[in-house]
Design a protein around this motif. Structure first.
Motif, PDB file in Angstrom:
ATOM      1  N   ARG A 274      40.439  30.500  14.424  1.00 51.68           N
ATOM      2  CA  ARG A 274      40.946  29.159  14.123  1.00 51.68           C
ATOM      3  C   ARG A 274      41.498  28.485  15.380  1.00 51.68           C
ATOM      4  O   ARG A 274      41.236  27.295  15.646  1.00 51.68           O
ATOM      5  CB  ARG A 274      42.022  29.248  13.039  1.00 51.68           C
ATOM      6  CG  ARG A 274      42.493  27.909  12.534  1.00 51.68           C
ATOM      7  CD  ARG A 274      43.246  28.024  11.212  1.00 51.68           C
ATOM      8  NE  ARG A 274      44.395  28.933  11.319  1.00 51.68           N
ATOM      9  CZ  ARG A 274      44.466  30.100  10.699  1.00 51.68           C
ATOM     10  NH1 ARG A 274      43.454  30.530   9.955  1.00 51.68           N
ATOM     11  NH2 ARG A 274      45.534  30.876  10.824  1.00 51.68           N
ATOM     12  N   ALA A 275      42.245  29.240  16.184  1.00 50.02           N
ATOM     13  CA  ALA A 275      42.825  28.685  17.405  1.00 50.02           C
ATOM     14  C   ALA A 275      41.754  28.340  18.433  1.00 50.02           C
ATOM     15  O   ALA A 275      41.825  27.312  19.118  1.00 50.02           O
ATOM     16  CB  ALA A 275      43.818  29.682  17.993  1.00 50.02           C
ATOM     17  N   SER A 279      40.998  24.643  19.971  1.00 49.04           N
ATOM     18  CA  SER A 279      41.031  24.401  21.409  1.00 49.04           C
ATOM     19  C   SER A 279      39.683  23.897  21.914  1.00 49.04           C
ATOM     20  O   SER A 279      39.607  23.077  22.834  1.00 49.04           O
ATOM     21  CB  SER A 279      41.427  25.691  22.134  1.00 49.04           C
ATOM     22  OG  SER A 279      41.881  25.411  23.441  1.00 49.04           O
ATOM     23  N   GLY A 280      38.614  24.380  21.282  1.00 49.06           N
ATOM     24  CA  GLY A 280      37.275  23.955  21.693  1.00 49.06           C
ATOM     25  C   GLY A 280      37.034  22.470  21.527  1.00 49.06           C
ATOM     26  O   GLY A 280      36.218  21.877  22.242  1.00 49.06           O
ATOM     27  N   ASN A 288      32.338  23.552  27.852  1.00 49.00           N
ATOM     28  CA  ASN A 288      32.923  24.238  26.685  1.00 49.00           C
ATOM     29  C   ASN A 288      34.019  25.236  27.083  1.00 49.00           C
ATOM     30  O   ASN A 288      34.151  26.307  26.486  1.00 49.00           O
ATOM     31  CB  ASN A 288      31.830  24.961  25.882  1.00 49.00           C
ATOM     32  CG  ASN A 288      30.722  24.030  25.440  1.00 49.00           C
ATOM     33  OD1 ASN A 288      30.975  22.908  25.016  1.00 49.00           O
ATOM     34  ND2 ASN A 288      29.488  24.489  25.563  1.00 49.00           N
ATOM     35  N   ASP A 289      34.807  24.868  28.089  1.00 47.69           N
ATOM     36  CA  ASP A 289      35.778  25.816  28.656  1.00 47.69           C
ATOM     37  C   ASP A 289      37.128  25.741  27.953  1.00 47.69           C
ATOM     38  O   ASP A 289      37.639  24.663  27.663  1.00 47.69           O
ATOM     39  CB  ASP A 289      35.970  25.540  30.145  1.00 47.69           C
ATOM     40  CG  ASP A 289      36.412  24.107  30.412  1.00 47.69           C
ATOM     41  OD1 ASP A 289      35.962  23.194  29.678  1.00 47.69           O
ATOM     42  OD2 ASP A 289      37.213  23.892  31.338  1.00 47.69           O
ATOM     43  N   ILE A 290      37.676  26.928  27.662  1.00 47.29           N
ATOM     44  CA  ILE A 290      39.068  27.030  27.236  1.00 47.29           C
ATOM     45  C   ILE A 290      39.736  28.100  28.093  1.00 47.29           C
ATOM     46  O   ILE A 290      39.065  28.976  28.648  1.00 47.29           O
ATOM     47  CB  ILE A 290      39.210  27.376  25.727  1.00 47.29           C
ATOM     48  CG1 ILE A 290      38.609  28.742  25.420  1.00 47.29           C
ATOM     49  CG2 ILE A 290      38.588  26.289  24.868  1.00 47.29           C
ATOM     50  CD1 ILE A 290      38.892  29.213  23.997  1.00 47.29           C
ATOM     51  N   ASN A 291      41.036  28.015  28.203  1.00 48.63           N
ATOM     52  CA  ASN A 291      41.795  28.951  29.020  1.00 48.63           C
ATOM     53  C   ASN A 291      42.564  29.917  28.116  1.00 48.63           C
ATOM     54  O   ASN A 291      43.246  29.501  27.181  1.00 48.63           O
ATOM     55  CB  ASN A 291      42.761  28.168  29.921  1.00 48.63           C
ATOM     56  CG  ASN A 291      43.673  29.092  30.715  1.00 48.63           C
ATOM     57  OD1 ASN A 291      44.898  28.981  30.633  1.00 48.63           O
ATOM     58  ND2 ASN A 291      43.096  29.999  31.473  1.00 48.63           N
ATOM     59  N   SER A 306      39.028  14.805  30.038  1.00 46.90           N
ATOM     60  CA  SER A 306      39.406  13.408  30.270  1.00 46.90           C
ATOM     61  C   SER A 306      39.029  12.530  29.080  1.00 46.90           C
ATOM     62  O   SER A 306      39.649  11.487  28.836  1.00 46.90           O
ATOM     63  CB  SER A 306      38.724  12.883  31.532  1.00 46.90           C
ATOM     64  OG  SER A 306      37.311  13.035  31.441  1.00 46.90           O
ATOM     65  N   GLN A 307      38.026  12.966  28.292  1.00 46.77           N
ATOM     66  CA  GLN A 307      37.590  12.156  27.149  1.00 46.77           C
ATOM     67  C   GLN A 307      38.442  12.409  25.901  1.00 46.77           C
ATOM     68  O   GLN A 307      38.828  11.466  25.203  1.00 46.77           O
ATOM     69  CB  GLN A 307      36.120  12.455  26.798  1.00 46.77           C
ATOM     70  CG  GLN A 307      35.107  12.015  27.843  1.00 46.77           C
ATOM     71  CD  GLN A 307      34.937  13.041  28.962  1.00 46.77           C
ATOM     72  OE1 GLN A 307      35.414  14.168  28.832  1.00 46.77           O
ATOM     73  NE2 GLN A 307      34.278  12.629  30.032  1.00 46.77           N
ATOM     74  N   ALA A 308      38.748  13.692  25.616  1.00 45.72           N
ATOM     75  CA  ALA A 308      39.360  14.042  24.327  1.00 45.72           C
ATOM     76  C   ALA A 308      40.872  14.174  24.381  1.00 45.72           C
ATOM     77  O   ALA A 308      41.567  13.924  23.395  1.00 45.72           O
ATOM     78  CB  ALA A 308      38.748  15.336  23.792  1.00 45.72           C
ATOM     79  N   GLY A 309      41.407  14.630  25.508  1.00 47.26           N
ATOM     80  CA  GLY A 309      42.843  14.884  25.595  1.00 47.26           C
ATOM     81  C   GLY A 309      43.095  16.343  25.933  1.00 47.26           C
ATOM     82  O   GLY A 309      42.314  16.972  26.655  1.00 47.26           O
ATOM     83  N   GLU A 310      44.187  16.892  25.395  1.00 46.28           N
ATOM     84  CA  GLU A 310      44.510  18.278  25.722  1.00 46.28           C
ATOM     85  C   GLU A 310      45.089  18.996  24.509  1.00 46.28           C
ATOM     86  O   GLU A 310      45.533  18.373  23.543  1.00 46.28           O
ATOM     87  CB  GLU A 310      45.478  18.342  26.900  1.00 46.28           C
ATOM     88  CG  GLU A 310      46.794  17.635  26.658  1.00 46.28           C
ATOM     89  CD  GLU A 310      47.686  17.658  27.897  1.00 46.28           C
ATOM     90  OE1 GLU A 310      48.912  17.737  27.728  1.00 46.28           O
ATOM     91  OE2 GLU A 310      47.135  17.596  29.021  1.00 46.28           O
ATOM     92  N   ASN A 311      45.079  20.322  24.585  1.00 47.14           N
ATOM     93  CA  ASN A 311      45.511  21.151  23.463  1.00 47.14           C
ATOM     94  C   ASN A 311      46.201  22.397  23.990  1.00 47.14           C
ATOM     95  O   ASN A 311      45.818  22.949  25.028  1.00 47.14           O
ATOM     96  CB  ASN A 311      44.282  21.532  22.631  1.00 47.14           C
ATOM     97  CG  ASN A 311      44.618  22.512  21.521  1.00 47.14           C
ATOM     98  OD1 ASN A 311      45.289  22.156  20.568  1.00 47.14           O
ATOM     99  ND2 ASN A 311      44.150  23.737  21.656  1.00 47.14           N
TER     100      ASN A 311
END
Length: 375
Positions: A274-275, A279-280, A288-291, A306-311
């Motif tokens: 779910r997380a 984040s995706g 498709n990068d997540i940290n 830059s398009q979607a924001g941050e999570n």
């Protein structure tokens, strides 16, 4: 040729074999299904020269014979008929089909030019429980490369030994390895390593996923595999699939599996999935990068674009070893997680330059490797 069979049986058989046919300009007969009436019943066959599917159905045979007709036409027409008996008869170069008030004649071709399918020696085989085998194929096929520049990576690696079959799929960015136990064997040559085209595997998964066990598997709930020098045959119930084998050497994938991880993580799979999905949504398009940051029994999952924001998500986890961090393709990560049947999963991490391992907490029959995204 003349026979009578049930609409339900003929429809199911046509659905199984007709999917393989496609518009072939150079050899038009490959667009057809071969219908063969024999004293034992009715046999349907389709091939694209690389893969062949053969399905047997019961029927009352009044006259033996064989004929080929366009797969699309007969498949769609039979699906529209009432649920009743169907009478099929060959009249010159047309197939006459009658069912209640429906009467039709379908033009076709005689079978002289239809490819002759290879024969198999049924004395040697490997067999598996059918549902376990289907799940095993599905758990590796998604990792196979669709780039045929490296032909050996465009198939699933089959490694047979005395007790197990090991299946492997990779595209160089991730790798799946699944081990499945033999149900039975009648083969003196226990060790066999071959590569089966992923298109064959996808066709096999499609058929097995729509398989009616009660209709087609009578005494044994198993699938048998027969091997020749350049062909593999799958036999289950009333259906047989044959395919060419890819000639080539599969990479020695064992050498890229890390042996000495710096960080071991145990986490609830459902919460983690779910997380990762959340984040995706904020990962960079195309990357498709997540940290994933592993710190003191917590995983910090973050992403930004830059398009979607941050999570940013913080999760509890059991972490052994050093603090660590990797950037990973969330789609690759999810595909691996979705093929693990376990409440908790284990991740083993070295650094952001080395593949990380993902597996079930308590089972060792499935291993998933995914390369981090280098920053």
């Amino acid at each position: 040729m003349k026979f009578v069979t049930l609409k339900e049986n003929l429809k199911q058989g046509l659905t199984i074999v007709s999917h393989l046919t496609s518009k072939n300009i150079n050899l038009p007969i490959l667009n057809n299904i071969l219908i063969k009436a024999k004293k034992e019943g009715v046999e349907l066959t389709a091939t694209n020269l690389e893969i062949s599917i053969n399905h047997f159905l019961r029927g009352k045979i009044e006259k033996e014979g064989e004929f080929t007709v366009d797969a699309k036409i007969i498949n769609e027409y039979i699906a529209l008929l009432p649920e009743d008996k169907i009478e099929v008869e060959l009249l010159e170069e047309e197939l006459k089909i009658e069912c209640q008030n429906y009467k039709t004649k379908i033009k076709g071709q005689f079978s002289n030019d239809f490819p002759v399918l290879p024969k198999i020696d049924q004395s040697d085989f490997f067999s598996f429980e059918i549902n376990s085998f289907k799940e095993a194929l599905s758990s590796v096929a998604f990792s196979v490369s669709n780039n045929e520049n490296r032909i050996e990576l465009s198939g699933v690696y089959f490694s047979f030994n005395e007790e197990n079959l090991v299946l492997v799929g990779t595209d160089s960015y991730r790798l799946s390895e699944k081990t499945i136990k033999l149900k039975n064997k009648k083969n003196n040559d226990f060790k066999k390593n071959i590569i089966v085209p992923v298109k064959t595997i996808q066709e096999l998964i499609r058929i097995l996923s729509n398989f009616k066990t009660e209709d087609q598997i009578e005494a044994e709930d198993e699938i048998r595999i027969y091997l020749t020098e350049n062909q593999i045959f799958f036999s289950f119930g009333l259906t047989n699939i044959s395919s060419r084998i890819i000639i080539g050497n599969y990479p020695d994938y064992k050498q890229i599996i890390p042996q000495n991880e710096k960080t071991t993580v145990i986490i609830n799979k459902a919460s983690f999935v779910r997380a990762v999905k959340a984040s995706g949504l904020f990962s960079k398009t195309g990357i498709n990068d997540i940290n994933l940051n592993f710190i003191k029994n917590k995983i910090l999952i973050s992403s930004s674009s830059s398009q979607a924001g941050e999570n940013f998500i913080e999760m509890n986890a059991t972490i052994k070893g050093a603090d660590n961090e990797i950037f990973i393709n969330y789609k690759y990560l999810l595909e691996g997680l979705n093929n693990i049947n376990s409440d908790n999963i284990i991740m083993k991490v070295i650094d952001n330059n080395t593949p990380c391992i993902i597996k079930a907490e308590k089972e060792d029959d499935f291993l998933y490797l995914v390369m981090p995204i280098k920053q």
